[in-house]
Design an enzyme around this catalytic site. Structure first.
Site, PDB file in Angstrom:
ATOM      1  N   HIS A 130      31.596  59.797   5.739  1.00 35.44           N
ATOM      2  CA  HIS A 130      31.731  59.441   7.155  1.00 35.44           C
ATOM      3  C   HIS A 130      33.208  59.246   7.509  1.00 35.44           C
ATOM      4  O   HIS A 130      33.638  59.571   8.622  1.00 35.44           O
ATOM      5  CB  HIS A 130      30.918  58.178   7.459  1.00 35.44           C
ATOM      6  CG  HIS A 130      30.865  57.848   8.928  1.00 35.44           C
ATOM      7  ND1 HIS A 130      30.304  58.701   9.867  1.00 35.44           N
ATOM      8  CD2 HIS A 130      31.311  56.787   9.632  1.00 35.44           C
ATOM      9  CE1 HIS A 130      30.405  58.167  11.071  1.00 35.44           C
ATOM     10  NE2 HIS A 130      31.014  57.006  10.956  1.00 35.44           N
TER      11      HIS A 130
ATOM     12  N   ASN B 176      33.174  69.124   9.030  1.00 42.27           N
ATOM     13  CA  ASN B 176      33.163  69.497   7.601  1.00 42.27           C
ATOM     14  C   ASN B 176      32.294  70.724   7.448  1.00 42.27           C
ATOM     15  O   ASN B 176      31.450  71.005   8.297  1.00 42.27           O
ATOM     16  CB  ASN B 176      32.575  68.347   6.761  1.00 42.27           C
ATOM     17  CG  ASN B 176      31.175  67.943   7.255  1.00 42.27           C
ATOM     18  OD1 ASN B 176      31.043  67.199   8.247  1.00 42.27           O
ATOM     19  ND2 ASN B 176      30.161  68.458   6.606  1.00 42.27           N
TER      20      ASN B 176
ATOM     21  N   HIS C  14      31.387  54.270  16.782  1.00 40.99           N
ATOM     22  CA  HIS C  14      30.530  54.128  17.977  1.00 40.99           C
ATOM     23  C   HIS C  14      30.740  52.740  18.562  1.00 40.99           C
ATOM     24  O   HIS C  14      30.399  51.740  17.951  1.00 40.99           O
ATOM     25  CB  HIS C  14      29.056  54.319  17.611  1.00 40.99           C
ATOM     26  CG  HIS C  14      28.693  55.736  17.331  1.00 40.99           C
ATOM     27  ND1 HIS C  14      28.254  56.595  18.300  1.00 40.99           N
ATOM     28  CD2 HIS C  14      28.754  56.455  16.195  1.00 40.99           C
ATOM     29  CE1 HIS C  14      28.033  57.790  17.769  1.00 40.99           C
ATOM     30  NE2 HIS C  14      28.332  57.727  16.482  1.00 40.99           N
TER      31      HIS C  14
ATOM     32  N   ALA D 115      29.398  64.968  16.305  1.00 43.57           N
ATOM     33  CA  ALA D 115      30.059  65.471  15.097  1.00 43.57           C
ATOM     34  C   ALA D 115      28.999  66.213  14.300  1.00 43.57           C
ATOM     35  O   ALA D 115      27.846  65.789  14.255  1.00 43.57           O
ATOM     36  CB  ALA D 115      30.604  64.304  14.279  1.00 43.57           C
TER      37      ALA D 115
ATOM     38  N   HIS E 175      20.955  55.994  16.884  1.00 43.65           N
ATOM     39  CA  HIS E 175      20.419  57.057  16.025  1.00 43.65           C
ATOM     40  C   HIS E 175      19.107  56.603  15.396  1.00 43.65           C
ATOM     41  O   HIS E 175      18.929  55.413  15.136  1.00 43.65           O
ATOM     42  CB  HIS E 175      21.411  57.368  14.884  1.00 43.65           C
ATOM     43  CG  HIS E 175      22.798  57.718  15.324  1.00 43.65           C
ATOM     44  ND1 HIS E 175      23.744  56.765  15.633  1.00 43.65           N
ATOM     45  CD2 HIS E 175      23.396  58.920  15.512  1.00 43.65           C
ATOM     46  CE1 HIS E 175      24.873  57.365  15.984  1.00 43.65           C
ATOM     47  NE2 HIS E 175      24.690  58.670  15.928  1.00 43.65           N
TER      48      HIS E 175
ATOM     49  N   MET F 150      23.067  64.597  13.224  1.00 45.81           N
ATOM     50  CA  MET F 150      22.046  63.538  13.199  1.00 45.81           C
ATOM     51  C   MET F 150      21.813  62.928  14.574  1.00 45.81           C
ATOM     52  O   MET F 150      21.428  61.758  14.672  1.00 45.81           O
ATOM     53  CB  MET F 150      22.473  62.444  12.212  1.00 45.81           C
ATOM     54  CG  MET F 150      22.776  62.936  10.806  1.00 45.81           C
ATOM     55  SD  MET F 150      23.327  61.580   9.744  1.00 45.81           S
ATOM     56  CE  MET F 150      23.988  62.516   8.347  1.00 45.81           C
ATOM     57  N   SER F 151      22.064  63.699  15.611  1.00 39.60           N
ATOM     58  CA  SER F 151      21.883  63.122  16.957  1.00 39.60           C
ATOM     59  C   SER F 151      21.476  64.219  17.928  1.00 39.60           C
ATOM     60  O   SER F 151      20.954  65.256  17.534  1.00 39.60           O
ATOM     61  CB  SER F 151      23.203  62.478  17.414  1.00 39.60           C
ATOM     62  OG  SER F 151      24.193  63.474  17.611  1.00 39.60           O
TER      63      SER F 151
ATOM     64  N   SER G 129      30.443  60.480  17.545  1.00 33.30           N
ATOM     65  CA  SER G 129      31.221  59.854  16.466  1.00 33.30           C
ATOM     66  C   SER G 129      32.683  60.249  16.525  1.00 33.30           C
ATOM     67  O   SER G 129      33.010  61.434  16.451  1.00 33.30           O
ATOM     68  CB  SER G 129      30.711  60.322  15.096  1.00 33.30           C
ATOM     69  OG  SER G 129      29.505  59.716  14.781  1.00 33.30           O
TER      70      SER G 129
ATOM     71  N   TYR H 101      18.401  57.078  12.373  1.00 33.20           N
ATOM     72  CA  TYR H 101      18.669  56.545  11.023  1.00 33.20           C
ATOM     73  C   TYR H 101      19.045  55.063  11.051  1.00 33.20           C
ATOM     74  O   TYR H 101      19.044  54.405  10.019  1.00 33.20           O
ATOM     75  CB  TYR H 101      19.740  57.361  10.280  1.00 33.20           C
ATOM     76  CG  TYR H 101      21.114  57.377  10.899  1.00 33.20           C
ATOM     77  CD1 TYR H 101      21.926  56.249  10.917  1.00 33.20           C
ATOM     78  CD2 TYR H 101      21.611  58.542  11.466  1.00 33.20           C
ATOM     79  CE1 TYR H 101      23.181  56.270  11.490  1.00 33.20           C
ATOM     80  CE2 TYR H 101      22.871  58.585  12.033  1.00 33.20           C
ATOM     81  CZ  TYR H 101      23.646  57.430  12.052  1.00 33.20           C
ATOM     82  OH  TYR H 101      24.880  57.453  12.629  1.00 33.20           O
ATOM     83  N   GLU H 102      19.352  54.529  12.243  1.00 31.15           N
ATOM     84  CA  GLU H 102      19.603  53.088  12.355  1.00 31.15           C
ATOM     85  C   GLU H 102      18.294  52.308  12.487  1.00 31.15           C
ATOM     86  O   GLU H 102      18.306  51.083  12.617  1.00 31.15           O
ATOM     87  CB  GLU H 102      20.487  52.794  13.569  1.00 31.15           C
ATOM     88  CG  GLU H 102      21.903  53.342  13.450  1.00 31.15           C
ATOM     89  CD  GLU H 102      22.678  53.192  14.749  1.00 31.15           C
ATOM     90  OE1 GLU H 102      23.408  52.200  14.887  1.00 31.15           O
ATOM     91  OE2 GLU H 102      22.540  54.076  15.630  1.00 31.15           O
TER      92      GLU H 102
HETATM   93  N1  HPA Z   1      25.463  66.914   8.162  1.00 31.46           N
HETATM   94  C1  HPA Z   1      24.818  66.139   9.070  1.00 31.46           C
HETATM   95  N2  HPA Z   1      25.459  65.466  10.010  1.00 31.46           N
HETATM   96  C2  HPA Z   1      26.796  65.556  10.046  1.00 31.46           C
HETATM   97  C3  HPA Z   1      27.525  66.343   9.130  1.00 31.46           C
HETATM   98  C4  HPA Z   1      26.810  67.054   8.127  1.00 31.46           C
HETATM   99  O1  HPA Z   1      27.384  67.772   7.289  1.00 31.46           O
HETATM  100  N3  HPA Z   1      28.838  66.193   9.452  1.00 31.46           N
HETATM  101  C5  HPA Z   1      28.887  65.377  10.536  1.00 31.46           C
HETATM  102  N4  HPA Z   1      27.667  64.986  10.902  1.00 31.46           N
END
Ligand code: HPA
Length: 267
Positions: free
Chosen positions: A242, A230, A57, A109, A79, A206-207, A26, A81-82
């Protein structure tokens, strides 16, 4: 199947024995602009590929040279989640392998859980926990795979050292840590983050985990870098979005690109 996709790629664009395959996470797709002699093919033209639905992406497979060495890169990933299966999330790795890549450099990320991690930091992944409760290798064994792949060294120690040395030489600060892969798409709750911290997580995303499992099952050596975008939920102030994730990766992109290019140059 991956061999068929590789054949489609070879017919469309030049592919010369890549030293590595790259997955651009990402907001980290900017590395693609550093690929010289870049030729690309849209995922839409690749059988079995889907179109990424997430901003940040792109959905292109790119060949060319990075730091003077041939690479094949995926700008955009799938992903769970998609709505994709874990096997689908990892399928593009099989295509990189079929195109000749034996080393995989993954980027992502991630939210920082270790208290010292700050937005914009880069973390070399030293191990992971697949917290998605899905495995891309469930079901019939894909020809050439092992049924019970070893995962005792998922992130190649020599490649991790090379990443650390490259970062050192480039003056890019990095640390090492354990990445927990969750399905998303929600970010975590503060209670979940406290649990993950107790379980040994340094970062959460998430990947990555399904891609790495498949890469190891087909014998690729893997290195991975997380861009901490973050502090995970409850550790920083305010909500996680995001948009913020993408903005921070853009700021960290230069350091990431230097690290990735230096790594490819030396590998
Ligand atoms: N959690 C999960 N996935 C992420 C985060 C997060 O805080 N930041 C970027 N991808």
């Amino acid at each position: 199947m991956a061999a068929d996709v590789a054949e489609v790629v070879r017919r469309a664009i030049p592919v010369s024995a890549p030293v590595a395959g790259l997955i651009l996470g990402s907001g980290l797709g900017g590395l693609a602009a550093r690929i010289e002699g870049a030729q690309s093919i849209d995922y839409a033209a690749l059988p079995g590929f889907a179109t990424p639905t997430v901003p940040g992406h792109e959905g292109r497979l790119i060949t060319g040279t990075l730091a003077g060495r041939p690479v094949v890169a995926l700008a955009g990933r799938f992903h769970v989640y998609e709505g994709h299966s874990a096997a689908m999330a990892a399928f593009p790795v099989r295509v990189l392998h079929a195109l000749g890549a034996r080393i995989l450099l993954v980027s992502n990320a991630a939210g920082g859980i270790r208290r010292s991690l700050r937005p914009g930091d880069l973390m070399i992944v030293k191990d992971h926990v697949n917290f998605t409760w899905m495995n891309p290798l469930t079901g019939p064994v894909v020809a050439g795979d092992e049924r019970f792949p070893d995962m005792s060294d998922p992130y190649d120690p020599a490649l991790r050292r090379l990443l650390a040395e490259t970062a050192d030489a480039a003056g890019v600060p990095v640390s090492e840590g354990v990445y927990f892969g969750l399905t998303g798409p929600t970010y975590e709750t503060p209670a979940e983050v406290r649990m993950l911290e107790r379980l040994g997580a340094d970062a959460v995303g998430m990947s990555t985990v399904h891609e790495v499992i498949v890469a190891r099952a087909i014998g690729m050596r893997v290195a991975a870098v997380s861009c901490i975008t973050n502090q995970a939920a409850g550790l920083g102030d305010g909500a996680i979005s995001h948009a913020e994730v993408i903005e921070v990766t853009r700021k960290a992109a230069n350091a990431f690109e230097q690290l990735a290019a230096g790594f490819i140059h030396r590998v």
